[in-house]
Design a protein around this motif. Structure first.
Motif, PDB file in Angstrom:
ATOM      1  N   VAL A  77     -12.006  10.672  22.824  1.00 50.71           N
ATOM      2  CA  VAL A  77     -11.192  11.891  22.754  1.00 50.71           C
ATOM      3  C   VAL A  77     -11.699  12.801  21.634  1.00 50.71           C
ATOM      4  O   VAL A  77     -11.847  14.016  21.823  1.00 50.71           O
ATOM      5  CB  VAL A  77      -9.702  11.531  22.551  1.00 50.71           C
ATOM      6  CG1 VAL A  77      -8.888  12.778  22.323  1.00 50.71           C
ATOM      7  CG2 VAL A  77      -9.186  10.773  23.754  1.00 50.71           C
ATOM      8  N   GLU A  80     -14.832  14.560  22.589  1.00 51.06           N
ATOM      9  CA  GLU A  80     -14.573  15.647  23.528  1.00 51.06           C
ATOM     10  C   GLU A  80     -14.019  16.860  22.790  1.00 51.06           C
ATOM     11  O   GLU A  80     -14.470  17.988  23.004  1.00 51.06           O
ATOM     12  CB  GLU A  80     -13.593  15.151  24.589  1.00 51.06           C
ATOM     13  CG  GLU A  80     -13.583  15.967  25.862  1.00 51.06           C
ATOM     14  CD  GLU A  80     -12.629  17.146  25.824  1.00 51.06           C
ATOM     15  OE1 GLU A  80     -12.925  18.167  26.430  1.00 51.06           O
ATOM     16  OE2 GLU A  80     -11.578  17.026  25.158  1.00 51.06           O
ATOM     17  N   LYS A  81     -13.048  16.602  21.878  1.00 49.64           N
ATOM     18  CA  LYS A  81     -12.394  17.719  21.184  1.00 49.64           C
ATOM     19  C   LYS A  81     -13.367  18.452  20.248  1.00 49.64           C
ATOM     20  O   LYS A  81     -13.369  19.671  20.165  1.00 49.64           O
ATOM     21  CB  LYS A  81     -11.207  17.208  20.349  1.00 49.64           C
ATOM     22  CG  LYS A  81     -10.046  16.706  21.184  1.00 49.64           C
ATOM     23  CD  LYS A  81      -9.201  17.856  21.721  1.00 49.64           C
ATOM     24  CE  LYS A  81      -8.040  17.325  22.546  1.00 49.64           C
ATOM     25  NZ  LYS A  81      -8.038  17.814  23.918  1.00 49.64           N
ATOM     26  N   THR A 188      -5.403  18.055  28.638  1.00 54.19           N
ATOM     27  CA  THR A 188      -4.905  16.685  28.499  1.00 54.19           C
ATOM     28  C   THR A 188      -5.606  15.769  29.497  1.00 54.19           C
ATOM     29  O   THR A 188      -6.011  14.653  29.159  1.00 54.19           O
ATOM     30  CB  THR A 188      -3.386  16.647  28.752  1.00 54.19           C
ATOM     31  OG1 THR A 188      -2.799  17.704  28.019  1.00 54.19           O
ATOM     32  CG2 THR A 188      -2.796  15.330  28.335  1.00 54.19           C
ATOM     33  N   ALA A 191      -9.021  14.930  28.368  1.00 60.24           N
ATOM     34  CA  ALA A 191      -8.980  13.995  27.237  1.00 60.24           C
ATOM     35  C   ALA A 191      -8.661  12.587  27.717  1.00 60.24           C
ATOM     36  O   ALA A 191      -9.287  11.611  27.272  1.00 60.24           O
ATOM     37  CB  ALA A 191      -7.937  14.459  26.216  1.00 60.24           C
ATOM     38  N   ILE A 192      -7.723  12.458  28.660  1.00 63.65           N
ATOM     39  CA  ILE A 192      -7.368  11.128  29.184  1.00 63.65           C
ATOM     40  C   ILE A 192      -8.569  10.502  29.892  1.00 63.65           C
ATOM     41  O   ILE A 192      -8.837   9.302  29.756  1.00 63.65           O
ATOM     42  CB  ILE A 192      -6.183  11.238  30.176  1.00 63.65           C
ATOM     43  CG1 ILE A 192      -4.943  11.774  29.477  1.00 63.65           C
ATOM     44  CG2 ILE A 192      -5.917   9.889  30.845  1.00 63.65           C
ATOM     45  CD1 ILE A 192      -4.089  10.756  28.806  1.00 63.65           C
ATOM     46  N   ALA A 195     -10.796   9.124  27.403  1.00 65.90           N
ATOM     47  CA  ALA A 195     -10.191   7.934  26.790  1.00 65.90           C
ATOM     48  C   ALA A 195     -10.335   6.732  27.716  1.00 65.90           C
ATOM     49  O   ALA A 195     -10.745   5.647  27.280  1.00 65.90           O
ATOM     50  CB  ALA A 195      -8.723   8.214  26.487  1.00 65.90           C
TER      51      ALA A 195
END
Lengths: 295, 310
Positions: A77, A80-81, A188, A191-192, A195
């Motif tokens: 995550v 990615e961010k 979201t 991001a999931i 993850a």
């Protein structure tokens, strides 16, 4: 015959690790159209987390793997961010170069911290082997590897097909713009996806480091590349394709080593030549469907 | 044009003079040859990565093909003179170009990302071949290559390569390549044969990488497979990205600086790759076009820049 069956099961065991890692590539590619070069290094980070927890805190393997899964998911995550999100609308070349940068960063960071020397990975007490028939034996570890991988893949299928988040993931990979109009939070969901892919990689890292019992900062490079070849072989972006591609690649690799004279030295060359042949004959992969480019 | 040639000759004269009177010693001289080789590699990678927009992660492997081909030829044939050297350099270049065609045809028919993976895989295949083939000397390396590449040869090869690539990019073919980088679908719709130009650019880049490899082999006189690893390919990519994708000036300056810097700052060596990786990510996020963008200085300014750095 016995030899062949034994090698087949070894191939399935290696292949199921490739499949677990390939899933991470294929999910991320499906949703953001990015080859996440750093995915291989997530495996390396996962292996180091397990190594440190088991060696220095004397923790049991099961909680260590769970912590590694959480750690890798967090890493995915964060990656990615920090690195990929600012470039989501940039050219693909920029995104790819960033992914390589992240991969190099993780490798060299761990090399600076832990030195490039390989460390022995603790054994998990599965040294024995089982006789299946005749003189054919299979190590317990190979069986555990195959079973764990299959369970994880099954859970992933349930997650993607049955849950609301899984549905959102499929929607975003189909058309991110339309999905966001339908009220899906695209950020979201992405991001999931990172993850989940990274958590699977952590399981893969445990199985990989148990099979080849050592950890070192560059272990993710080779493993990551092969898993990527597996994802392309099955059809990148297609989840069952990654599973099939991983298993096939594992079997091909083990068979090359076992049955072709001098095959051990050439097995890497065989794997990558395979990639080039697939791209020549069926670029969309075994289970992929070819989609024309639209403006 | 005459002015450009005159300025290049002046630069060459100054460097030669500095060597003659001993301000630049043998170590510097060797370093300058390495700079010339890295400049050739950087500008050729810039053609495929910067102008064509294809991410090539195996540039060092093309260099390796050229290096080993020319080295094996010159030690087997007992080459000594300049004419023979030029012949083996060209042979190495053509071998690398051939490898470029073999790799490029399957990879370049597809969208961009596959090129990165296929060239990366190609790099690993080349390493494994070099390690296992008898004729390459395996892990022990290929020894006893005649030391034919001196500063003069390297310098003028570099000048010729840069000149040819600049001419290529300014031609109709170069504009077609830039059109592909900007928008492949639009280029195709405007009648540019995209696959043809991608393979052409890729092969030319591989050819010059092979030439650089030949120079490298005949400078070092020993070749080991590890030299041409993935790390070298990445270092070249960092040079191109940092200098500016699509700027020859940027590639040349970045190649000079990034070759000299680690040599001059030894302590920096340990953190080199860590720094490079952070630089790559930061550059892509904050300045994706590179420090120079696609801006080209006039030759006059380049010369004064190199003089300041030299």
């Amino acid at each position: 015959m016995e030899m062949f069956v034994m090698q087949l099961i070894n191939g399935l065991s290696i292949g199921s690790i490739y499949a677990l890692v390939a899933l991470g590539y294929t999910m991320v590619y499906g949703i953001v159209k990015l080859i996440n070069f750093a995915h291989g290094d997530v495996i390396m980070v996962g292996a180091y987390i397990i190594f440190l927890l088991v060696m220095y805190t004397g923790m049991h393997f099961v909680p260590a793997v769970l912590i590694a899964m959480a750690g890798c998911a967090l890493l995915g995550v964060l990656m990615e961010k920090i690195a990929y999100k600012p470039l989501r609308n940039a050219s693909r070349l920029s995104a790819l170069i960033t992914a390589i940068g992240v991969s190099l960063f993780l490798q060299n960071l761990f090399m600076t911290i832990f030195s490039p020397a390989p460390r022995p990975f603790p054994t998990i007490g599965l040294q024995g082997s089982v006789r299946i028939f005749g003189n054919a034996t299979v190590s317990n570890l190979a069986i555990v590897t195959i079973v764990v991988s299959l369970v994880m893949m099954g859970l992933l299928q349930i997650f993607v097909k049955m849950t609301k988040m899984g549905k959102a993931m499929r929607a975003v990979s189909e058309d991110a713009g339309a999905a966001s109009l339908m009220g899906i939070n695209v950020n979201t969901t992405i991001a999931i996806t990172f993850a989940v892919g990274s958590a699977l990689a952590a399981v893969g890292s445990f199985l990989f480091a148990s099979t080849f019992p050592q950890v070192q900062p560059f272990m993710g490079l080779d493993m990551g590349l092969k898993a990527f070849v597996a994802a392309v072989l099955g059809g990148i972006g297609v989840i069952p394709g990654a599973m099939l591609g991983g298993l096939l690649l594992g079997i091909i690799e083990v068979m090359t080593r076992a049955f072709i004279p001098g095959g051990t030295q050439w097995s890497d060359a065989v794997v990558f030549s395979l990639l080039i042949i697939i791209l020549l004959l069926k670029p969309s992969g075994l289970m992929g469907k070819s989609v024309g480019e639209k403006v | 044009m005459k002015l450009n040639i005159a300025l290049i000759l002046v630069l060459f004269g100054v460097l030669t003079l500095l060597m003659e009177i001993g301000i630049l010693n043998n170590f510097h001289r060797g370093l300058l040859v390495l700079v010339c080789i890295n400049v050739i590699l950087a500008v050729s990678l810039n053609l495929s990565a910067g102008f064509l927009g294809q991410l090539v992660l195996g540039h060092a492997a093309f260099m390796a093909v050229g290096a080993y081909t020319s080295a094996i030829l010159s030690s087997r044939l007992g080459i000594s003179g300049l004419g023979g050297f030029v012949f083996v350099l060209l042979a190495g270049g053509f071998a690398a170009a051939l490898a470029g065609i073999v790799i490029g045809v399957p990879a370049l028919r597809l969208r961009g990302d596959y090129v990165a993976i296929v060239t990366l895989g190609f790099g690993l295949i080349v390493q494994s071949i070099l390690l296992n083939l008898g004729i390459t000397g395996g892990a022990d390396g290929l020894l006893g290559i005649p030391r034919l590449a001196n500063f003069n040869v390297a310098f003028f090869t570099m000048v010729i390569v840069v000149g040819m690539l600049v001419a290529l990019v300014r031609s109709r073919h170069g504009r077609a390549m830039i059109a592909i980088r900007e928008d492949e679908i639009a280029a195709e719709a405007s009648g540019v044969p995209t696959t043809w130009y991608k393979i052409l650019g890729f092969t030319i880049a591989a050819f010059f990488a092979g030439i650089a490899g030949g120079l490298f082999a005949h400078r070092m006189s020993v070749l080991v497979p590890e030299t041409f690893s993935f790390v070298y390919s990445i270092e070249l990519l960092v040079i191109v990205v940092l200098g500016g994708m699509g700027s020859f000036t940027g590639a040349v300056v970045a190649a000079v600086v990034l070759t000299l810097l680690p040599e001059l700052l030894r302590e920096f060596g340990d953190f080199r790759m860590l720094t490079y990786s952070v630089l790559l990510v930061a550059m892509m996020i904050f300045r994706p076009k590179g420090l120079m963008g696609s801006y080209e200085f006039s030759i006059m300014q380049i010369v004064s820049k190199i003089k300041k750095k030299g």
